[in-house]
Scaffold this motif. Structure first.
Motif, PDB file in Angstrom:
ATOM      1  N   LEU A 105       0.932  -1.066   0.064  1.00 12.23           N
ATOM      2  CA  LEU A 105      -0.002   0.133  -0.012  1.00 12.23           C
ATOM      3  C   LEU A 105       0.885   1.441   0.140  1.00 12.23           C
ATOM      4  CD1 LEU A 105      -2.964  -0.711   2.449  1.00 12.23           C
ATOM      5  CD2 LEU A 105      -3.173   0.162  -0.005  1.00 12.23           C
TER       6      LEU A 105
ATOM      7  N   SER B  20       1.645   2.749  -3.173  1.00 16.26           N
ATOM      8  CA  SER B  20       0.589   2.617  -4.061  1.00 16.26           C
ATOM      9  C   SER B  20      -0.144   4.128  -4.498  1.00 16.26           C
ATOM     10  CB  SER B  20      -0.631   1.801  -3.453  1.00 16.26           C
ATOM     11  OG  SER B  20      -1.449   2.387  -2.721  1.00 16.26           O
ATOM     12  N   TYR B  21      -0.812   4.276  -5.692  1.00 16.25           N
ATOM     13  CA  TYR B  21      -1.608   5.214  -6.327  1.00 16.25           C
ATOM     14  C   TYR B  21      -2.302   5.797  -5.342  1.00 16.25           C
ATOM     15  CZ  TYR B  21      -4.110   8.420  -9.008  1.00 16.25           C
ATOM     16  OH  TYR B  21      -4.687   9.637  -9.495  1.00 16.25           O
ATOM     17  N   ALA B  22      -3.234   4.606  -4.481  1.00 13.64           N
ATOM     18  CA  ALA B  22      -4.315   4.797  -3.743  1.00 13.64           C
ATOM     19  C   ALA B  22      -3.976   5.940  -2.552  1.00 13.64           C
ATOM     20  CB  ALA B  22      -4.898   3.409  -3.226  1.00 13.64           C
TER      21      ALA B  22
ATOM     22  N   LYS C 181      -2.633   9.355  -3.543  1.00 17.40           N
ATOM     23  CA  LYS C 181      -3.773  10.174  -4.095  1.00 17.40           C
ATOM     24  C   LYS C 181      -4.633  10.821  -2.726  1.00 17.40           C
ATOM     25  CE  LYS C 181      -7.572  11.533  -6.433  1.00 17.40           C
ATOM     26  NZ  LYS C 181      -7.617  12.396  -7.420  1.00 17.40           N
ATOM     27  N   ARG C 182      -4.637   9.895  -1.617  1.00 17.94           N
ATOM     28  CA  ARG C 182      -5.148  10.397  -0.546  1.00 17.94           C
ATOM     29  C   ARG C 182      -4.275  11.319   0.277  1.00 17.94           C
ATOM     30  NH1 ARG C 182      -8.859   5.409   1.909  1.00 17.94           N
ATOM     31  NH2 ARG C 182      -9.645   4.406  -0.265  1.00 17.94           N
TER      32      ARG C 182
END
Lengths: 885, 109
Positions: free
Chosen positions: A60, A63-65, A68-69
């Motif tokens: 994680l 990661s892009y997730a 972004k957040r």
């Protein structure tokens, strides 16, 4: 045996993940991680589950997730729009909340806004006043080289009297001999009669030297500043005067007839000047060339100083050097006159000096400076305004803090649903700025509407637009920001620091001892007590001054001054007979106009005595009783040359016990005769001057050589207007072109205390304002304290407390504070009043009861304020206050 | 290129649709792993989900906290209309290709 710990995800991985995510919202991700861990735990070993947890965390992190957040803290994928701190919705919401709060605390909001706007309005008016005072005469381009000629007249006794006046000769003489002096301008104001067609006007005209418009910066609308006054019969009008006389400013070449020395001369308009600025010491409406004076009344005397002279020095000239040069010029050129004066017994020394032109306004040292004003006015007024502003500010802080304690829940909720501290600070600062702004707008309206009254009080012509220069605008905006900040910052910091848990679960209360509020009450009431006591003393002194028995009757007594009669004895005789025949007139008493004193020898002492030249009707007209001897009388023809009367002060100074029949060596002046004159009567002391002056020794003479230019006319109280009309008609018959000017003696006496009357008004207004602001502060604090104690009061009532007991309970805290304030104020006010009273020769005693009375008054007002609130809560049905939580 | 989605994106979209009301991170992950017999990491899955959401193909909301997962809320996903259109595009493309290549693709011998 060790207890098996509950298996949990590896802490290091969790920590790493938390640290890496920062304040990004990853609740769902952490949930996913944990869920996977426990499902792995069911299907495999603890170690394996831990390993997998690590793997997921590591997958994680890059990661892009997460990227972004993280990029948008507070990223909420559920809503597609980003949420910055201030959205339209939030602003709307803040406004609604602020408005609801204002409405819920109607009284307090009213108090806050009123207090602030009143004090801001005060500050604005005072700023106006101070600006005007401090910018006096700064508009002249050559202001740094301009000086006013001053003179210090030192008597033999060493007492000096300072004047900003000169005679005609100083200007030209000093300029001729002293190279540093580039220009001199004499400005002599005189009231003259002006004739235009058949209309007669009285106008104050200014005789000035021809360089007036090039030395001073008074722009001309028409005419050449260098040559405008070169013709001896030229006249320059101000815009306003031109409009008044001709209804237009396009009047070059028009003429006016002006009466100089009893004959009318025609002057033609050679220039129109702009109206003088309000902050100019020199104000003119009609300007006439001084060299007319030079030709008509050449005067080489040095010592009869009566009007100001201004000098333009070379830039960077040494003022001290110029002064010493002036002393030398004076000693050589005026030598003969000085010697003559010595023979006559006048040994006064004249010391000439220079005063920088821009500083002369705020300096009352020299008598004769036009429009000079005591800077103490500006200081005291600014002090009062500043104090009122501070009080209102502290009131605001206090009330906002106390009020917001009730908003603890709101703050708690805001924090729980994610309100940032910066948001809370912003909210509260925003609220206080908004309130400030509202108060500011109200203040402008208030200042504008009270301006005429203030102008009256300050004796000025100010307008609010006068404040429109960048310095003052920044100043006022600065004031607004500081006020808003001071008022809002403390609550914003304290409130946003509340722990949400405390705010929500335990009712947040202000700590029992609120020192800020308490000291505020003390300061406010100290100040209020100070002003109340001052007001009472000023009132009683003023009353004393205006009601005191002056030793003569000033009711129905008219004073008429006749310029012509000073010059010519027959006129005064004619007028006296004429006035005496007017029905309604009881007695007419002519006397000399001025008031001058000189050395008189009596009982081998030299006494500086005032000479009063009167006739036999003077004492009856003024109703002054005799202490001994007799009045002058026509029955004793020798009185005119051989008799004088003296007053009691003279007797006391001479040290006589039986004055009648003693002689005085009167008027030790050659030409008057060095003669011994017998005292025939002793006049009881009376206050001819204002009560600021001690009664001086006086000598009353019947001497016919002295002129009589002033008529004191005692009239009866029936149909005064008709009597005045007949007096004027009589006067006109004798002097058709002279203005008939009269005044009532009691009004004149009253006007002598104009400064005191103005102070009385100022202090009264400021004490009312201060009391008002202190009381609204007190009112708000009481309201909050009773509200906080609603339950306590309810329970006390149930247990049998009476309304009186409850009112006493609430009041006692405040009463103590007010008493402390009063104790602080008393010694201060004692000193201030003591110092003020020293300026009066006759004054009231500093009675203790006035202090006590003021204390009671302050207490009464405060108790009334508290009482209203206290009674309201004491009378509430306890059921209502206890029913709901 | 708009409207075309990758193979893994298609897989995630279809899985979210098939899970209905229960589509959240772990559920989607386990369903895909079970059906496709491959291991996928949470990082890869959530990256894809984030991209899908950015493209407007799915929307999400936080559920109520439960006793599971330490009281942490789940984020649920749902396909949007655009998501459905995108799936239809892919399917049509495939169906066309299938139709064209019927003879050779037959598994019958």
């Amino acid at each position: 045996m060790k207890r098996q710990p509950t298996p949990s995800p590896p802490r290091l991985a969790t920590k790493l993940f938390e640290w890496y995510c920062g304040n990004a919202s990853v609740e769902d991700l952490r949930g996913d991680l944990e869920e996977l861990f426990y499902s792995n735990l069911e299907s495999g070993s603890f170690k394996r589950a831990q390993l997998k947890y690590w793997q997921q965390v590591l997958s994680l992190l890059p990661s892009y997730a997460l990227k972004k957040r993280k990029r948008r803290p507070g990223f909420n994928p559920a809503s597609r729009s980003p949420s910055p701190i201030l959205t339209h919705g939030m602003v709307h919401h803040y406004l609604i909340v602020a408005f609801r709060n204002l409405r819920r605390n109607g009284t307090n909001s009213f108090i806050n806004i009123t207090g602030l706007s009143i004090s801001l309005a005060c500050c604005m008016l005072l700023l106006l006043y101070t600006k005007d005072e401090t910018t006096y005469d700064r508009f002249h381009e050559k202001k740094d080289e301009l000086y006013q000629l001053t003179v210090n007249r030192v008597e033999q006794s060493g007492n000096g009297k300072k004047f900003a006046m000169a005679a005609m000769i100083q200007g030209p003489s000093f300029k001729r001999e002293i190279p540093e002096i580039e220009e001199y301008v004499r400005v002599r104001n005189q009231q003259l009669t002006i004739k235009k067609a058949n209309d007669i006007f009285i106008e104050t005209v200014s005789w000035v030297d021809g360089n007036f418009f090039s030395v001073f910066t008074f722009p001309l609308i028409a005419g050449n500043p260098k040559t405008v006054l070169s013709d001896i019969h030229s006249i320059v009008l101000s815009e306003e005067t031109a409009r008044n006389y001709f209804g237009s400013i396009d009047v070059m070449g028009h003429t006016l007839d002006i009466e100089v020395d009893g004959r009318f001369e025609t002057f033609s308009v050679s220039g129109i000047a702009r109206n003088c600025p309000q902050n100019s010491s020199i104000k003119f409406s009609m300007v006439l060339p001084f060299h007319y004076m030079d030709e008509v009344h050449p005067d080489n005397g040095w010592h009869w100083v009566s009007f100001p002279t201004y000098f333009l020095l070379q830039s960077k000239a040494n003022v001290l050097a110029v002064s010493s040069k002036m002393a030398r010029v004076y000693e050589t050129q005026a030598k003969q006159e000085i010697d003559e004066m010595k023979i006559m017994g006048y040994g006064d020394k004249f010391i000439w000096g220079l005063q920088p032109f821009p500083t002369m306004h705020l300096n009352t040292e020299f008598e004769g400076t036009p429009e000079a004003s005591d800077p103490i006015y500006a200081y005291i007024l600014s002090g009062i305004a500043l104090f009122i502003l501070i009080i209102a500010c502290i009131n605001f802080i206090n009330l906002t803090v106390a009020q917001s304690i009730k908003r603890g829940k709101e703050i708690g909720i805001r924090k729980v649903i994610g309100g940032q501290r910066t948001q809370l600070i912003g909210q509260f600062l925003g609220e206080s700025f908004t309130l400030c702004f509202v108060a500011f707008v109200l203040a402008i309206l208030l200042a504008q509407s009270t301006l005429p009254f203030f102008n009256d009080l300050a004796n000025k012509k100010l307008s609010l637009s006068y404040l429109l220069d960048w310095k003052l605008v920044t100043g006022i905006i600065g004031l607004l920001i500081v006020t808003g900040f001071a008022a809002g910052f403390y609550p914003a910091l304290v409130l946003s620091g509340f722990n949400p848990v405390t705010a929500l679960y335990n009712r947040a209360t202000s700590s029992g001892k609120n020192y800020l509020a308490q000291s505020l009450v003390v300061i406010q009431f100290a100040f209020a007590a100070f002003l109340i006591i001052s007001t009472l003393f000023i009132y009683s002194q003023f009353n004393f001054l205006t009601k005191m028995d002056l030793g003569y009757n000033d009711r129905n007594l008219i004073e008429i001054t006749v310029g012509k009669a000073i010059m010519s004895k027959p006129f005064s005789h004619l007028l006296k007979t004429g006035f005496s025949n007017v029905p309604g007139v009881e007695v007419v008493a002519p006397r000399n106009v001025g008031r001058f004193s000189g050395p008189t020898h009596a009982n081998e002492r030299e006494i500086m005595a005032v000479y009063e030249h009167v006739d036999e009707d003077y004492l009856p007209a003024l109703q002054i009783p005799l202490a001994a001897g007799r009045n002058f009388s026509k029955d004793f023809p020798a009185d005119s040359i051989h008799s004088v009367m003296v007053n009691e002060s003279f007797v006391k100074e001479a040290g006589w016990t039986d004055p009648v029949g003693k002689t005085v060596d009167f008027m030790n002046i050659p030409g008057w005769g060095n003669k011994k004159i017998t005292v025939v009567g002793v006049v009881k002391d009376y206050h001819f001057e204002s009560l600021k002056e001690k009664i001086k020794p006086e000598v009353f003479t019947y001497e016919p050589k002295l002129p009589l230019g002033k008529f004191l006319v005692r009239i009866n109280r029936f149909d005064i207007p008709k009597t005045l009309k007949s007096l004027e008609d009589t006067y006109r018959k004798v002097l058709p072109y002279d203005p008939f000017q009269y005044s009532f003696k009691d009004e004149l006496n009253y006007n002598a205390y104009r400064t005191e009357a103005r102070w009385k008004l100022i202090i009264t207004i400021s004490s009312i304002l201060t009391i008002f602001i202190s009381c609204i502060g007190l009112f708000g604090l009481t309201a909050l304290s009773t509200e906080r104690r609603t339950k306590e009061i309810g329970i006390r009532k149930i247990l049998g407390a009476s309304a009186t007991q409850i009112v006493a309970l609430i009041s006692q805290d405040f009463v103590r504070l007010i008493l402390i304030g009063f104790v602080i104020a008393t010694p201060l006010v004692w000193f201030a009043i003591h110092a003020w009273l020293q300026s009066f020769a006759y004054r009231v005693n500093m009675e203790l009861w006035i202090f006590a009375f003021a204390g009671l008054l302050a207490m009464l007002v405060a108790l009334l304020t508290i009482g209203v609130q206290a009674l309201k809560s004491a009378l509430t049905n306890p059921v209502n206050s206890l029913r709901s939580e | 290129m708009k409207g075309y989605i990758g193979e893994f994106e298609e897989l995630v979209l279809l899985t979210i649709t098939s899970l209905g009301d229960h589509a959240y991170g772990v559920a989607v992950k386990e369903d895909i792993e079970k059906r496709s017999n491959r291991r996928i990491s949470l990082g890869a899955l959530h990256s894809t989900i984030t991209r899908l959401e950015e493209k407007g193909l799915i929307k999400s909301w936080l559920g109520e906290p439960t006793r599971e997962r330490g009281g942490r809320r789940k984020r649920f996903f749902e396909i949007t209309y655009q998501g459905k259109v995108a799936l239809h595009h892919v399917k049509e493309l495939r169906d066309d290709l299938w139709k064209l290549s019927k003879a050779t693709l037959s598994l019958a011998k």
